[in-house]
Design a protein around this motif. Sequence first.
Motif: not given
Length: 435
Positions: A12, A37, A40-41, A45-46, A48-49, A52
């Motif tokens: 990325k 953030e 993840e970028k 990777i994402k 969940n809330n 986080k």
Amino acid sequence: MSEENQKQNLNKINWEDKYSSWKDWKWQIKHTIKDIETFEKLLGIKMNNREKKEIEMTIQKFPMAITPYYLSLIDINDYKNDPIFKQAFPNPKELVINKYDMTDPLAEDKDSPVEGITHRYPDRVLFHVSNICSMYCRHCTRKRKVGDKDHIPNKETIEKGLEYIRNTPQVRDVLLSGGDPFLLSDEYLDWILTEISKIPHIEVIRIGTRVPVVLPYRITDELVNILKKHHPLWINTHFNHSREITESSREALRKLANAGIPLGNQSVLLSGINDCPYIMKKLVQKLVQNRVRPYYIYQCDMSEGLSHFRTSVGKGIEIMESLRGHTSGFAIPTFVVDAPGGGGKIPVMPNYLVSWSNNKIILRNYEGVITTYKEPDNYKANLCNLDCEHCNLTLNLDEAEEIKAIGIEKLLSDYDKAISFTPNNNERMERRNNE
């Protein structure tokens, strides 16, 4: 991991602008990952809330800092089980403080005669010269200090530490620690090393660093040339898993070793990361392959927020049992518990002494073979009452002279400055002495 794989792993990043700066250690520091953030970028990777939110709460107490280099080593296909990820990324379990956890488990502050110095052992001191690290390791025993801007030692503090060392002649060994001493500028580190080297009673300087593991590009030719000026200098680094030994870290170790600097390694036994005989054996073997002597395996300290990393002491003994006899002797570190309260490092090992009597001891080896060793019949121990002045042993500890040439042989030699011999009672010499 190859540079190409690193490049693909952080796909990325705008490589057209930044990849050319990848090996610039200052660029690495400037682009340290400090928030979820960005993490993840960069890795795609994402989370969940809920994850986080828990991690954000952890970061508020124990900040995150990961170099792009070390981040690139994470296996994104199984990142939650990856040993790199576990050492670098915050875990909400760090907020669990057990009743036996301590802010300063090793009592470094209590054993500090002046700010920046820990004087625990008779002949050596720990000199805290930096509280800045290139990465905040999640298992750090000094979480109370590292990264805290209020605890960054300034030059005045360093001067006080130097003065204490100058005024304490029993100190022969100084260990520079932090934080990471290699996060200081070349010039500032050179100044500190120079000032210590000037002290007559200092015999050796050591540096503890994790730079070869998390920021190997900091080991520049310029830095190595500075370090070479201050022999005898020893460096201990901190590899915990063989996946940390990459092309770049090997190059950093090669530079240091080729500069004549003895290298050691201090690992910490960490649950879910290296608490496995196979993993630890692979690590020590790869270390010696790169001219690094395994020095210590530490039982994880009882610092606040580290309970999820701690293993049983028995696991460490099991690992030591799997090393002794199963790999080269110089690849076997010492397993130690750094005693809570400032008691220092206490070695813990399997018991190979089965029993003993006045004239015989019973031993067992790594295979389980039990054998005997006969004590000598004619040995008489020296009864030491610490009265060294009247001891019958040879206590002349001065270096021996390698060659003592006399007569014509001495005049013929190239290593002696004598150019002539003069008989005793020579009148000419007596006239000189009387003038």
